[in-house]
Design a protein around this motif. Structure first.
Motif, PDB file in Angstrom:
ATOM      1  N   LYS A  11       0.579  -1.244  -0.022  1.00  0.00           N
ATOM      2  CA  LYS A  11      -0.050  -0.102   0.155  1.00  0.00           C
ATOM      3  C   LYS A  11       0.937   1.309  -0.083  1.00  0.00           C
ATOM      4  O   LYS A  11       1.963   1.141  -0.677  1.00  0.00           O
ATOM      5  CB  LYS A  11      -1.031  -0.060   1.020  1.00  0.00           C
ATOM      6  CG  LYS A  11      -1.647  -1.311   1.287  1.00  0.00           C
ATOM      7  CD  LYS A  11      -2.781  -1.346   2.232  1.00  0.00           C
ATOM      8  CE  LYS A  11      -3.315  -2.550   2.604  1.00  0.00           C
ATOM      9  NZ  LYS A  11      -4.483  -2.639   3.410  1.00  0.00           N
ATOM     10  N   GLU A 163     -11.207 -10.633  -0.654  1.00  0.00           N
ATOM     11  CA  GLU A 163     -10.841  -9.936   0.406  1.00  0.00           C
ATOM     12  C   GLU A 163     -12.086  -9.384   0.944  1.00  0.00           C
ATOM     13  O   GLU A 163     -12.471  -8.071   0.392  1.00  0.00           O
ATOM     14  CB  GLU A 163      -9.886  -8.859  -0.133  1.00  0.00           C
ATOM     15  CG  GLU A 163      -8.672  -9.395  -0.592  1.00  0.00           C
ATOM     16  CD  GLU A 163      -7.360  -8.422  -0.540  1.00  0.00           C
ATOM     17  OE1 GLU A 163      -6.499  -8.700   0.319  1.00  0.00           O
ATOM     18  OE2 GLU A 163      -7.511  -7.137  -0.762  1.00  0.00           O
ATOM     19  N   ALA A 167     -12.393  -7.231   6.754  1.00  0.00           N
ATOM     20  CA  ALA A 167     -11.320  -8.045   7.375  1.00  0.00           C
ATOM     21  C   ALA A 167     -10.056  -7.419   7.110  1.00  0.00           C
ATOM     22  O   ALA A 167      -8.891  -7.825   7.689  1.00  0.00           O
ATOM     23  CB  ALA A 167     -11.182  -9.580   6.802  1.00  0.00           C
ATOM     24  N   GLY A 169      -6.939  -5.044   7.431  1.00  0.00           N
ATOM     25  CA  GLY A 169      -6.252  -4.230   8.017  1.00  0.00           C
ATOM     26  C   GLY A 169      -7.098  -4.121   9.599  1.00  0.00           C
ATOM     27  O   GLY A 169      -7.073  -3.375  10.347  1.00  0.00           O
ATOM     28  N   LEU A 221      -3.193 -12.684  -0.432  1.00  0.00           N
ATOM     29  CA  LEU A 221      -2.891 -11.414  -0.527  1.00  0.00           C
ATOM     30  C   LEU A 221      -2.597 -10.734   0.764  1.00  0.00           C
ATOM     31  O   LEU A 221      -3.753 -10.752   1.675  1.00  0.00           O
ATOM     32  CB  LEU A 221      -3.835 -10.613  -1.290  1.00  0.00           C
ATOM     33  CG  LEU A 221      -3.535  -9.068  -1.631  1.00  0.00           C
ATOM     34  CD1 LEU A 221      -2.154  -9.043  -2.397  1.00  0.00           C
ATOM     35  CD2 LEU A 221      -4.640  -8.524  -2.604  1.00  0.00           C
ATOM     36  N   GLY A 223      -1.380  -7.622   3.448  1.00  0.00           N
ATOM     37  CA  GLY A 223      -1.270  -6.108   3.526  1.00  0.00           C
ATOM     38  C   GLY A 223      -0.171  -6.058   4.680  1.00  0.00           C
ATOM     39  O   GLY A 223       0.819  -6.266   4.341  1.00  0.00           O
TER      40      GLY A 223
HETATM   41  C1  PEP Z   1      -5.027  -6.002   1.929  1.00  0.00           C
HETATM   42  O1  PEP Z   1      -4.611  -4.975   1.823  1.00  0.00           O
HETATM   43  O2  PEP Z   1      -4.952  -6.616   0.666  1.00  0.00           O
HETATM   44  C2  PEP Z   1      -5.025  -6.832   3.016  1.00  0.00           C
HETATM   45  C3  PEP Z   1      -5.209  -7.890   2.930  1.00  0.00           C
HETATM   46  O3  PEP Z   1      -4.556  -6.016   4.137  1.00  0.00           O
HETATM   47  P1  PEP Z   1      -4.376  -6.657   5.385  1.00  0.00           P
HETATM   48  O4  PEP Z   1      -3.336  -8.071   5.453  1.00  0.00           O
HETATM   49  O5  PEP Z   1      -3.385  -5.935   6.267  1.00  0.00           O
HETATM   50  O6  PEP Z   1      -5.576  -6.979   6.062  1.00  0.00           O
END
Ligand code: PEP
Length: 242
Positions: A11, A163, A167, A169, A221, A223
């Motif tokens: 990000k 995603e 969920a 962040g 994926l 973050g």
């Molecule tokens: C994301 O931003 O794609 C993500 C999954 O973030 P996080 O792992 O921090 O929840």
């Protein structure tokens, strides 16, 4: 078989000093079985790609424009990402859908541009908390899939990331049953059964193994936990072991 992929989304985080985390990651995981991808901010794409030369680390972008070039101040084309060393690009992330008003039609056009530039499009789909509470999760997710994935997409040029918006962040994750329900529905709906399906949303070293044990989860994926080599490395190890 779908390819396994651990993808990190930095990000709007990361300065050049943070490239040391990638040096540590490469040193600790020189030869993972799964794909290992980091999508840094655009300022770090070329230096990270240089650093990754000769290693298994792949780098990617976080967004691209639909056009190849032109008068679009502040935007980046898929060709530019590829030229800087990207192999993938994240598209339709919920933060872009919410912060920039991106709809699925635009995501599909961006995905087409990415595929034409030789990039793999990582197309994100996911429901809000209100949509889950209303019982419309599958309707929302499958609708986004249908509208965001352009014709001609296949396992070689497209990855899907589920995603749940609530969920991301937050430290909250769906139950394993909830993840399985959506991933099973996605597997039945994707245009190519070999397309990799990633789960994203508060994946951490402590929950990765359970999530990766699910039948139709081919990776994550990630973050926040992708910013530290030790955390992302543990997630890579869990995916290799799955
Ligand atoms: C994301 O931003 O794609 C993500 C999954 O973030 P996080 O792992 O921090 O929840």
């Amino acid at each position: 078989m779908p390819c396994k992929l651990a993808a990190g989304n930095w990000k709007m985080n990361g300065l050049r000093a943070d490239l040391d985390e990638m040096r540590a990651l490469i040193a600790a995981h020189p030869d993972p079985d799964c794909g290992m991808l980091i999508c840094p901010p655009a300022t770090l794409l070329a230096p990270m790609a240089d650093l990754a030369q000769g290693s298994r680390l792949l780098v990617g972008g976080q967004d691209c424009h639909t056009a190849k070039s032109g008068a679009h101040t502040g935007d980046l084309s898929a060709d530019m990402l590829a030229d800087a060393g990207a192999r993938h690009v994240i598209l339709g992330h919920s933060e872009r859908r919410a912060d920039h008003g991106e709809g699925s039609d635009l995501v599909a056009a961006k995905a087409r541009a990415a595929q034409e530039a030789g990039l793999t499009a990582i197309i994100c789909v996911g429901e809000t908390e209100a949509e889950r509470d209303a019982g419309t999760t599958l309707e929302v997710v499958l609708g986004q899939l249908r509208e965001s994935v352009p014709d001609g997409s296949n396992a070689g040029n497209t990855v899907i990331a589920y995603e749940p918006v609530w969920a991301i962040g937050t430290g909250r994750t769906p139950t394993l049953e909830q993840i399985a329900e959506v991933h099973d529905a996605l597997r039945a709906a994707v245009p190519d059964a070999e397309m990799s399906l990633l789960y994203g949303g508060s994946v951490k070293p402590g929950n990765a193994a359970d999530i990766f044990a699910l039948a139709n989860v081919d990776g994550a994926l990630v973050g926040g936990a992708s910013l530290k080599a030790s955390d992302f490395g543990a997630i890579i190890a869990a995916l290799d072991a799955a």
